[in-house]
Design a protein around this motif. Structure first.
Motif, short mmCIF file in Angstrom:
data_model
loop_
_atom_site.label_atom_id
_atom_site.label_comp_id
_atom_site.label_asym_id
_atom_site.label_seq_id
_atom_site.Cartn_x
_atom_site.Cartn_y
_atom_site.Cartn_z
N LEU A 297 59.17 73.49 20.73
CA LEU A 297 60.09 74.57 21.14
C LEU A 297 60.16 75.64 20.07
CD1 LEU A 297 63.02 72.43 22.65
CD2 LEU A 297 61.38 73.82 23.92
N ALA A 298 60.17 75.21 18.79
CA ALA A 298 60.20 76.19 17.69
C ALA A 298 58.88 76.94 17.61
CB ALA A 298 60.50 75.47 16.38
N ALA A 299 57.76 76.22 17.81
CA ALA A 299 56.42 76.83 17.67
C ALA A 299 56.17 77.93 18.70
CB ALA A 299 55.35 75.76 17.78
N SER A 498 66.68 67.82 20.57
CA SER A 498 65.48 68.64 20.31
C SER A 498 65.85 70.12 20.23
CB SER A 498 64.45 68.47 21.44
OG SER A 498 64.02 67.15 21.51
N GLU A 499 66.64 70.57 21.19
CA GLU A 499 67.02 71.99 21.23
C GLU A 499 67.86 72.34 20.01
OE1 GLU A 499 68.83 72.24 25.11
OE2 GLU A 499 66.92 71.83 26.12
N ALA A 500 68.73 71.42 19.60
CA ALA A 500 69.57 71.68 18.42
C ALA A 500 68.72 71.79 17.15
CB ALA A 500 70.60 70.56 18.26
N LEU A 501 67.70 70.94 17.03
CA LEU A 501 66.83 70.99 15.85
C LEU A 501 65.99 72.27 15.85
CD1 LEU A 501 65.57 69.86 13.28
CD2 LEU A 501 64.08 68.43 14.68
N ALA A 502 65.43 72.61 17.01
CA ALA A 502 64.60 73.83 17.11
C ALA A 502 65.42 75.07 16.74
CB ALA A 502 64.03 73.97 18.51
N ALA A 503 66.71 75.06 17.10
CA ALA A 503 67.58 76.22 16.82
C ALA A 503 67.85 76.39 15.32
CB ALA A 503 68.90 76.05 17.58
N GLN A 504 67.58 75.33 14.54
CA GLN A 504 67.83 75.41 13.08
C GLN A 504 66.65 76.06 12.32
OE1 GLN A 504 70.85 73.75 11.61
NE2 GLN A 504 71.32 74.00 13.77
N VAL A 505 65.55 76.33 13.01
CA VAL A 505 64.40 76.95 12.34
C VAL A 505 64.61 78.46 12.31
CG1 VAL A 505 61.88 77.05 12.21
CG2 VAL A 505 62.96 75.11 13.32
N LYS A 506 64.68 79.01 11.11
CA LYS A 506 65.00 80.44 10.96
C LYS A 506 63.73 81.26 10.72
CE LYS A 506 69.52 79.53 10.79
NZ LYS A 506 69.54 78.25 11.48
N GLN A 507 63.88 82.57 10.78
CA GLN A 507 62.73 83.47 10.63
C GLN A 507 61.98 83.22 9.32
OE1 GLN A 507 61.53 85.41 13.13
NE2 GLN A 507 59.78 85.59 11.76
N GLU A 508 62.73 82.98 8.24
CA GLU A 508 62.07 82.77 6.93
C GLU A 508 61.15 81.54 6.96
OE1 GLU A 508 65.75 80.77 4.53
OE2 GLU A 508 66.07 82.21 6.14
N HIS A 509 61.50 80.55 7.81
CA HIS A 509 60.64 79.36 7.95
C HIS A 509 59.39 79.71 8.75
CE1 HIS A 509 64.88 77.42 7.87
NE2 HIS A 509 64.44 77.61 6.64
N PHE A 510 59.60 80.46 9.85
CA PHE A 510 58.45 80.87 10.68
C PHE A 510 57.45 81.68 9.85
CE2 PHE A 510 61.53 80.52 14.37
CZ PHE A 510 60.90 79.41 14.92
N ASP A 511 57.98 82.52 8.94
CA ASP A 511 57.09 83.37 8.12
C ASP A 511 56.12 82.55 7.29
OD1 ASP A 511 58.37 85.54 9.19
OD2 ASP A 511 59.68 85.90 7.47
N LYS A 512 56.51 81.29 6.97
CA LYS A 512 55.61 80.41 6.21
C LYS A 512 54.76 79.54 7.13
CE LYS A 512 58.90 79.81 2.40
NZ LYS A 512 59.95 78.88 1.95
N GLY A 513 54.91 79.74 8.44
CA GLY A 513 54.16 78.91 9.39
C GLY A 513 54.84 77.59 9.67
N LEU A 514 56.11 77.47 9.26
CA LEU A 514 56.84 76.21 9.47
C LEU A 514 57.44 76.14 10.87
CD1 LEU A 514 58.84 75.76 6.14
CD2 LEU A 514 57.14 74.19 7.04
N ILE A 515 57.40 74.95 11.48
CA ILE A 515 58.06 74.80 12.78
C ILE A 515 59.22 73.80 12.67
CG2 ILE A 515 56.12 75.53 14.22
CD1 ILE A 515 55.37 72.58 14.59
N TYR A 516 59.53 73.37 11.43
CA TYR A 516 60.70 72.54 11.18
C TYR A 516 61.46 73.15 10.01
CZ TYR A 516 58.65 69.04 14.24
OH TYR A 516 58.13 68.40 15.32
#
Length: 569
Positions: A297-299, A498-516
């Motif tokens: 969901l985060a990816a 699952s939805e609650a965990l995906a919602a915790q992934v912030k933009q700064e994490h995505f910028d590093k390619g992180l999905i958790y």
């Protein structure tokens, strides 16, 4: 009762009272106090406490704060070259000073999680017989048949909220470790406390010993379990039935029983059998599914599209693979309102005999049957990738090195950003390494794994691999069930987690390619997951703790055990 709210976590509810021990709890004195891991503080006992509790002369004169003790222990732990030595040092600390153990684990979670859990716990289980010092948890073997209720009463705590139980038949990707599988429930429950805030005294690790088929263990003079082949069939079922009945009788309707590392056939049967009558959860099937779905969901933020726009290919059709597949299909069904039979068709599974297709239906185990779709037979993974053209490749086979260069290159030729999840544990069983995934996809893959991998530099860019670790889900999930007084687990609770965990992934994490999200914030993540799971329990009418607290996140945080030392009068 406290402020009209029943204390979920007993004496350790986090309030201003927490720092002073109540009069009703009698604390041992003198030498006995120093030998009691729950109340021992070592050099942190104050001058007044040393006088009041007959500790004069039993401790060197120096006084230390808990922070200084923590600093010293972390320094010592980092001196060890061998991970297993760190594991043993942590277990010794848990036996000596419980609060300091949890303080260390909570404050240094990213560094110590691989020590107390995967991958080091796998090696610890393999060598459990020779490193065995003091028994932890409860061992229930075939010798205890007919007496399990009495055995449960031998455990010193009566107010148990969660039991993690294994029969040791399928420990991680390491196979049958028999009675030595105890390392898994012990490790899982220390994470329940550190990451989810459950009181240590409310947690009970159990190993059911029905024998082992591992010849090496049967011939090992240091083996700690029954020296016989595994009991199966009726004998096995009767022992488990007696255990489940005794647990409910002794601890009540609301005790959570988490099945851990059972072999496929038993895992599915036990979950199916006891879900209608007990509060049960299988972390390998449901926890893994929930954490992987959260990553997917985060990816979507990185790869675009909705979940329903993607095609999924699994290598491995055991409990993890089919559990993840089913939860993905449920989530797509929830989002699109399409029937489950339709949404399952977006998901394909490969087992040891090749792609699971309808022409194989007759010979398939029952849990694989829903995944047999219409397609001509395909032998290996590479051909399956070429035939199915998936955007997501998920490894849950327990077999290392199966995502080969050709497979990853094929994924990269089909997709701009292939999503590759190598979930098998421990590290040696991972389908591919982070470095391989990034290098072979020329830096385009979004990668997560079951065991931790270090960041990888490719083409002057640093990629940080995510870890699809069940420790993101089960502690918060369990806390949500316990704080709402849930009496059953429902699939919608897993989707909520699952939805609650995906919602915790912030933009700064995505910028590093992180999905958790990073583990450093795990208690906050667990509180958010617990709140969503509890909300779902109330919504479905499965919660028994009434009235429902107004702010569930705050309530979850208030229920969490704090490892800070208490002051003794």
């Amino acid at each position: 009762m406290m402020n009209g709210v029943e204390k979920t976590n007993g004496e350790d509810v986090a309030t201003e009272e927490q720092l002073i021990t109540p009069w009703t709890v009698s604390v041992a004195s003198g030498y006995t106090l120093l030998r009691d891991p729950r109340h021992n503080k070592g050099l942190a006992f104050t001058e007044n406490e040393r006088d009041a509790h007959y500790l004069r002369g039993l401790l060197p004169p120096a006084l230390m704060t808990q922070e200084l003790q923590e600093k010293k222990l972390m320094h010592n732990l980092r001196q060890y070259e061998v991970p297993l030595q760190r594991y043993m040092a942590m277990m010794d600390l848990q036996e000596r000073n419980e609060r300091l153990f949890y303080k260390l684990l909570i404050d240094n979670v990213e560094e110590l999680l691989p020590v107390v859990y995967t991958p080091t716990v796998g090696e610890a289980c393999q060598k459990y017989g020779s490193i065995f010092r003091r028994p932890q948890g409860l061992y229930i073997s075939l010798k205890e048949k007919g007496k399990i209720l009495e055995v449960l009463k031998n455990w010193p705590e009566s107010n148990i909220q969660v039991i993690v139980v294994t029969d040791g038949e399928r420990i991680l990707g390491l196979g049958d470790l028999g009675c030595q599988g105890m390392g898994i429930p012990v490790g899982k429950l220390s994470l329940y406390t550190a990451l989810g805030g459950l009181r240590p005294s409310a947690c009970l690790p159990v190993t059911i010993d029905v024998g082992t088929n591992n010849e090496k263990l049967l011939n090992d003079e240091f083996y700690i379990g029954l020296r016989q082949r595994r009991a199966t069939g009726q004998e096995y079922a009767e022992l488990l039935e007696e255990f489940m009945t005794a647990v409910k009788k002794n601890y009540g309707e609301k005790v959570l029983v988490q099945f851990e590392d059972f072999a496929n056939h038993n895992a599915f049967e036990l979950l199916e059998k006891y879900s209608p009558t007990h509060l049960v959860f299988n972390d390998d099937i449901q926890g893994t599914a929930s954490v992987v779905l959260a990553g997917l969901l985060a990816a979507l933020k990185l790869v675009g599209g909705a979940l329903a726009d993607h095609r999924f290919l699994f290598l491995g059709a055991g409990e993890a693979g089919t559990g993840i597949a089913e939860l993905i299909a449920l989530e797509i069904s929830k989002q699109t309102k399409a029937p489950l039979e339709e949404t399952r068709k977006k998901i394909w599974l490969v087992d040891s005999k090749g792609l699971i297709v309808s022409s194989r239906k007759e010979s398939l185990q029952h849990f694989k049957k829903p995944w047999a779709h219409d397609h001509e037979p395909v032998k290996g993974l590479l051909d399956a990738v070429k035939a199915i053209k998936p955007s997501v490749l998920i490894g849950s086979s327990g077999v290392g090195k199966t995502f080969t260069k050709e497979v990853v290159e094929a994924m990269a030729s089909i997709n701009e950003k292939p999503l590759i999840l190598a979930l098998s544990n421990p590290t040696s069983q991972s389908e591919c390494t982070a470095e391989e995934a990034y290098t072979w996809s020329k830096g385009r893959a979004i990668f997560a794994s079951g065991s931790p991998f270090d960041p990888v530099e490719y083409n002057r860019k640093v990629f940080v691999p995510g870890q699809a670790n069940n420790a993101y889900i089960f502690p918060g999930f369990g806390l949500g069930l316990i704080m709402s007084g849930a009496i059953r687990v429902h699939d919608d609770m897993l989707l909520a987690a699952s939805e609650a965990l995906a919602a915790q992934v912030k933009q700064e994490h995505f910028d590093k390619g992180l999905i958790y999200p990073p583990f450093s914030n795990i208690r906050n993540i667990s509180a958010n997951i617990a709140a969503k799971v509890a909300a779902k329990a109330y919504e479905l009418g499965l919660a028994s703790r009434l009235p429902r607290p107004k702010d569930l996140v705050k309530y979850a945080e208030s229920c969490m055990y704090s490892p800070v030392y208490r002051s003794y009068r």
